[in-house]
Design a protein around this motif. Structure first.
Motif, PDB file in Angstrom:
ATOM      1  N   PHE A  37       0.826  -1.206   0.000  1.00  0.00           N
ATOM      2  CA  PHE A  37       0.000   0.000   0.000  1.00  0.00           C
ATOM      3  C   PHE A  37       0.863   1.259   0.000  1.00  0.00           C
ATOM      4  CE2 PHE A  37      -2.466   3.273   2.228  1.00  0.00           C
ATOM      5  CZ  PHE A  37      -3.698   3.194   1.598  1.00  0.00           C
ATOM      6  N   HIS A  38       2.015   1.210   0.619  1.00  0.00           N
ATOM      7  CA  HIS A  38       2.854   2.395   0.797  1.00  0.00           C
ATOM      8  C   HIS A  38       3.978   2.513  -0.238  1.00  0.00           C
ATOM      9  CE1 HIS A  38       0.793   3.224   4.514  1.00  0.00           C
ATOM     10  NE2 HIS A  38       1.005   1.976   4.884  1.00  0.00           N
ATOM     11  N   ARG A  39       3.962   1.681  -1.258  1.00  0.00           N
ATOM     12  CA  ARG A  39       5.041   1.680  -2.255  1.00  0.00           C
ATOM     13  C   ARG A  39       5.171   3.038  -2.941  1.00  0.00           C
ATOM     14  NH1 ARG A  39       5.813  -0.157  -7.917  1.00  0.00           N
ATOM     15  NH2 ARG A  39       7.985  -0.795  -8.043  1.00  0.00           N
ATOM     16  N   SER A  40       4.065   3.620  -3.373  1.00  0.00           N
ATOM     17  CA  SER A  40       4.101   4.909  -4.066  1.00  0.00           C
ATOM     18  C   SER A  40       4.663   6.000  -3.157  1.00  0.00           C
ATOM     19  CB  SER A  40       2.705   5.304  -4.521  1.00  0.00           C
ATOM     20  OG  SER A  40       2.181   4.344  -5.386  1.00  0.00           O
ATOM     21  N   MET A  41       4.266   5.978  -1.901  1.00  0.00           N
ATOM     22  CA  MET A  41       4.767   6.971  -0.958  1.00  0.00           C
ATOM     23  C   MET A  41       6.273   6.802  -0.757  1.00  0.00           C
ATOM     24  SD  MET A  41       5.846   7.633   2.400  1.00  0.00           S
ATOM     25  CE  MET A  41       5.451   6.105   3.189  1.00  0.00           C
ATOM     26  N   LYS A  42       6.733   5.567  -0.613  1.00  0.00           N
ATOM     27  CA  LYS A  42       8.158   5.327  -0.406  1.00  0.00           C
ATOM     28  C   LYS A  42       8.977   5.760  -1.617  1.00  0.00           C
ATOM     29  CE  LYS A  42       7.283   1.048   1.139  1.00  0.00           C
ATOM     30  NZ  LYS A  42       7.498  -0.312   1.624  1.00  0.00           N
ATOM     31  N   ARG A  43       8.472   5.460  -2.815  1.00  0.00           N
ATOM     32  CA  ARG A  43       9.181   5.869  -4.034  1.00  0.00           C
ATOM     33  C   ARG A  43       9.202   7.385  -4.162  1.00  0.00           C
ATOM     34  NH1 ARG A  43       7.073   3.236  -9.096  1.00  0.00           N
ATOM     35  NH2 ARG A  43       9.062   3.916  -9.914  1.00  0.00           N
ATOM     36  N   GLY A  44       8.083   8.033  -3.857  1.00  0.00           N
ATOM     37  CA  GLY A  44       8.025   9.491  -3.915  1.00  0.00           C
ATOM     38  C   GLY A  44       8.955  10.133  -2.901  1.00  0.00           C
ATOM     39  N   ALA A  45       8.993   9.593  -1.703  1.00  0.00           N
ATOM     40  CA  ALA A  45       9.877  10.119  -0.662  1.00  0.00           C
ATOM     41  C   ALA A  45      11.335   9.981  -1.083  1.00  0.00           C
ATOM     42  CB  ALA A  45       9.630   9.395   0.657  1.00  0.00           C
ATOM     43  N   SER A  46      11.671   8.860  -1.670  1.00  0.00           N
ATOM     44  CA  SER A  46      13.040   8.642  -2.137  1.00  0.00           C
ATOM     45  C   SER A  46      13.410   9.646  -3.225  1.00  0.00           C
ATOM     46  CB  SER A  46      13.178   7.214  -2.655  1.00  0.00           C
ATOM     47  OG  SER A  46      14.464   7.004  -3.167  1.00  0.00           O
ATOM     48  N   ARG A  47      12.495   9.860  -4.156  1.00  0.00           N
ATOM     49  CA  ARG A  47      12.745  10.829  -5.229  1.00  0.00           C
ATOM     50  C   ARG A  47      12.858  12.243  -4.670  1.00  0.00           C
ATOM     51  NH1 ARG A  47       8.228  10.460  -9.307  1.00  0.00           N
ATOM     52  NH2 ARG A  47       9.440  12.077 -10.330  1.00  0.00           N
ATOM     53  N   PHE A  48      12.006  12.593  -3.721  1.00  0.00           N
ATOM     54  CA  PHE A  48      12.015  13.928  -3.122  1.00  0.00           C
ATOM     55  C   PHE A  48      13.293  14.165  -2.328  1.00  0.00           C
ATOM     56  CE2 PHE A  48      10.884  16.709   0.511  1.00  0.00           C
ATOM     57  CZ  PHE A  48      10.692  17.878  -0.190  1.00  0.00           C
ATOM     58  N   LEU A  49      13.645  13.226  -1.462  1.00  0.00           N
ATOM     59  CA  LEU A  49      14.832  13.402  -0.624  1.00  0.00           C
ATOM     60  C   LEU A  49      16.117  13.314  -1.435  1.00  0.00           C
ATOM     61  CD1 LEU A  49      13.733  11.388   2.520  1.00  0.00           C
ATOM     62  CD2 LEU A  49      13.804  13.871   2.235  1.00  0.00           C
ATOM     63  N   GLY A  50      16.080  12.572  -2.533  1.00  0.00           N
ATOM     64  CA  GLY A  50      17.238  12.482  -3.413  1.00  0.00           C
ATOM     65  C   GLY A  50      17.300  13.626  -4.408  1.00  0.00           C
ATOM     66  N   GLU A  51      16.353  14.553  -4.296  1.00  0.00           N
ATOM     67  CA  GLU A  51      16.262  15.721  -5.161  1.00  0.00           C
ATOM     68  C   GLU A  51      16.205  15.353  -6.640  1.00  0.00           C
ATOM     69  OE1 GLU A  51      19.363  18.386  -3.973  1.00  0.00           O
ATOM     70  OE2 GLU A  51      18.485  18.693  -1.997  1.00  0.00           O
ATOM     71  N   GLU A  52      15.572  14.224  -6.945  1.00  0.00           N
ATOM     72  CA  GLU A  52      15.369  13.810  -8.325  1.00  0.00           C
ATOM     73  C   GLU A  52      14.163  14.505  -8.936  1.00  0.00           C
ATOM     74  OE1 GLU A  52      15.108   9.556  -8.494  1.00  0.00           O
ATOM     75  OE2 GLU A  52      16.792   9.331  -7.130  1.00  0.00           O
ATOM     76  N   ALA A  53      13.229  14.945  -8.095  1.00  0.00           N
ATOM     77  CA  ALA A  53      12.016  15.600  -8.567  1.00  0.00           C
ATOM     78  C   ALA A  53      11.511  16.540  -7.486  1.00  0.00           C
ATOM     79  CB  ALA A  53      10.950  14.565  -8.911  1.00  0.00           C
ATOM     80  N   SER A  54      10.751  17.541  -7.908  1.00  0.00           N
ATOM     81  CA  SER A  54      10.165  18.475  -6.939  1.00  0.00           C
ATOM     82  C   SER A  54       8.920  17.847  -6.323  1.00  0.00           C
ATOM     83  CB  SER A  54       9.804  19.787  -7.620  1.00  0.00           C
ATOM     84  OG  SER A  54       8.708  19.587  -8.494  1.00  0.00           O
TER      85      SER A  54
END
Length: 91
Positions: A37-54
């Motif tokens: 259930f939380h896969r999308s949130m985890k991927r988004g958090a990783s992208r956000f914290l890694g500064e890959e996306a705003s």
């Protein structure tokens, strides 16, 4: 070693020999797959914290999630992460 609850133990005791062996093998092998259930949130958090996306780009990508509760949960979690991150800058 797998952990067994009392009800799971009683269920194993009540099974016949062959189904019992199958159930024990399934327990030892562990869970395979399942829906995260939380896969999308985890991927988004990783992208956000890694500064890959705003944050806006990530929130826009969440619109593709079909299940409303999952979409809402991921959106709220990422907004809260952004708020926390703004209050706690650093590497």
């Amino acid at each position: 070693m797998p952990t067994f609850g009392f009800s799971a133990y009683l269920k194993l005791l009540s099974l016949n020999e062959k189904p019992r062996g199958t159930a024990i093998r399934g327990r030892v092998a562990g869970g395979k797959g399942g829906y995260d259930f939380h896969r999308s949130m985890k991927r988004g958090a990783s992208r956000f914290l890694g500064e890959e996306a705003s944050l806006d780009e990530i929130l826009q990508s969440l619109t593709s999630i079909k299940r409303a509760p999952e979409r809402s949960s991921a959106s709220q979690a990422l907004k809260r992460l952004a708020t926390w991150r703004a209050a706690n800058p650093g590497s």
